[in-house]
Design an enzyme around this catalytic site. Structure first.
Site, PDB file in Angstrom:
ATOM      1  N   ASN A 142      11.517 -19.309   2.321  1.00  0.00           N
ATOM      2  CA  ASN A 142      12.723 -20.092   2.560  1.00  0.00           C
ATOM      3  C   ASN A 142      13.953 -19.211   2.348  1.00  0.00           C
ATOM      4  O   ASN A 142      13.825 -18.071   1.875  1.00  0.00           O
ATOM      5  CB  ASN A 142      12.774 -21.314   1.633  1.00  0.00           C
ATOM      6  N   PRO A 172      12.208 -26.539   6.711  1.00  0.00           N
ATOM      7  CA  PRO A 172      13.532 -26.323   7.319  1.00  0.00           C
ATOM      8  C   PRO A 172      14.549 -25.951   6.262  1.00  0.00           C
ATOM      9  O   PRO A 172      14.659 -26.613   5.226  1.00  0.00           O
ATOM     10  CB  PRO A 172      13.841 -27.684   7.949  1.00  0.00           C
ATOM     11  N   CYS A 173      15.280 -24.863   6.524  1.00  0.00           N
ATOM     12  CA  CYS A 173      16.081 -24.257   5.456  1.00  0.00           C
ATOM     13  C   CYS A 173      17.582 -24.299   5.698  1.00  0.00           C
ATOM     14  O   CYS A 173      18.350 -23.802   4.871  1.00  0.00           O
ATOM     15  CB  CYS A 173      15.637 -22.806   5.273  1.00  0.00           C
ATOM     16  N   GLN A 174      18.033 -24.877   6.806  1.00  0.00           N
ATOM     17  CA  GLN A 174      19.457 -24.817   7.125  1.00  0.00           C
ATOM     18  C   GLN A 174      20.328 -25.438   6.031  1.00  0.00           C
ATOM     19  O   GLN A 174      21.435 -24.964   5.758  1.00  0.00           O
ATOM     20  CB  GLN A 174      19.733 -25.520   8.466  1.00  0.00           C
ATOM     21  N   PHE A 201      19.989 -25.309   2.943  1.00  0.00           N
ATOM     22  CA  PHE A 201      20.059 -24.457   1.756  1.00  0.00           C
ATOM     23  C   PHE A 201      20.725 -23.108   2.040  1.00  0.00           C
ATOM     24  O   PHE A 201      20.824 -22.266   1.167  1.00  0.00           O
ATOM     25  CB  PHE A 201      18.655 -24.195   1.199  1.00  0.00           C
TER      26      PHE A 201
END
Length: 348
Positions: free
Chosen positions: A121, A79-81, A83
């Site tokens: 990512n 999960p990249c939110q 960053f």
């Protein structure tokens, strides 16, 4: 060559799995804690979906899933939110539960000891201490690594989508995928969704329930009618403007209420792509936001990808926007297979 088997961590609805299987890399399982992704993942990929919390998962179970003599590949998109560029000014973002998901990816690497690793990512992760530590840890485990922030438009994906691609191998030097396109021959929106049947805002196409778009208010219909391809709210008459856009500070909001252009790639397909006011997601010529099917196609999902028996627009938009585009998954798969051929050739 020994058979190649992959497991997909944080698999979502299976974009990366789909792409890998297009080049005959056998994916044997996907893991994600979002139960709502399971139907699409299993239905379209014929792969088991493990619905577990990765923070509590015992990777010894996963290690035993690989065949004894296979080349083991571990892939994933944590999960990249936290960053993303939108959160860099957020205080205490390190306290977000998603912040350390990459550590659990590393935990899986240490237990499974795969031959090859691939991770995708957002580019913002490359500016964080947690990523630098991840890279150093992977190197210490004996892997050769390669990573770069690339635009997926350079790999046949019809959108501007800048993402980190990370690859690592215990077998030898590995490099990120070779670009297949340039600004001169990128795949455009027209080449992907132009032929789809016309629908109105709020309509569901009779032969494909996924070809549906959100209903627009009368005011937003007026607004999108005045939006030019490639333009935004700056095309509107003054009486249609939101109050915030009438202020000097509002002039910077240039990436919302936009209309796409046929001859260009799309903006990044986010989890909000079904909302006309959340980005440049207006259809190039029809007075509506792009449909769920159109968003999926711009993410390079196959035309027949099944997103559920019932289409919940907000939920499916989130699934699609969070996915790794299958086309990029395919490019990563090609890269892995080319690497294995080079390793095999070098032994002869």
């Amino acid at each position: 060559m020994r058979k190649v088997e992959a497991i997909d961590l944080f698999c979502g609805i299976g974009g990366l799995t789909c792409g890998l299987q297009q080049v005959d890399i056998k994916v044997i399982a996907g893991l994600d804690n979002d139960k709502s992704c399971q139907y699409s993942y299993e239905k379209n990929n014929n792969v088991d979906f493990i619905c577990k919390d990765v923070t509590k998962y015992d990777f010894r179970e996963m290690k035993d899933m690989y065949s004894k003599d296979s080349i083991k590949v571990l892939v994933g998109c944590a999960p990249c939110q936290t960053f993303s560029s939108h959160t860099f000014k957020v205080r205490n973002r390190e306290d977000d539960i998603r912040w350390n998901m990459i550590d659990h990816f590393l935990r899986g690497i240490k237990e499974i000891k795969p031959d090859i690793i691939s991770m995708e990512n957002v580019r913002g992760i490359t500016k964080t201490e947690i990523f630098f530590k991840f890279v150093e840890q992977v190197k210490k485990l004996g892997y050769k690594i390669s990573y770069e922030v690339v635009n997926f438009a350079d790999y046949g994906v019809p959108q501007n989508r800048n993402r980190l691609v990370f690859l690592a191998s215990k077998l030898g030097e590995i490099f990120i995928p070779i670009k297949t396109h340039s600004k001169k021959n990128r795949v455009t929106i027209k080449g992907i969704i132009k032929k789809l049947p016309k629908i109105k805002s709020g309509e569901v196409y009779k032969n494909d329930k996924t070809h549906t778009s959100r209903n627009l208010s009368k005011l937003n219909i007026q607004r999108i009618k005045q939006s030019n391809p490639g333009g935004t709210w700056q095309d509107w008459d003054n009486e249609l403007l939101l109050n915030c856009y009438k202020k000097e500070s509002g002039q910077t909001y240039s990436t919302v209420y936009g209309r796409m252009s046929w001859d260009k790639v799309s903006p990044t397909i986010t989890t909000q792509f079904s909302s006309y006011g959340s980005g440049r997601f207006g259809h190039p010529e029809q007075d509506r936001a792009i449909s769920i099917r159109e968003g999926a196609l711009l993410q390079t999902f196959p035309m027949d990808y099944d997103f559920g028996k019932e289409i919940r627009i907000v939920e499916v938009s989130r699934h699609i926007g969070n996915a790794v585009p299958p086309k990029m998954g395919k490019n990563i798969g090609i890269c892995i297979l080319r690497h294995l051929e080079e390793v095999e050739y070098g032994k002869k």
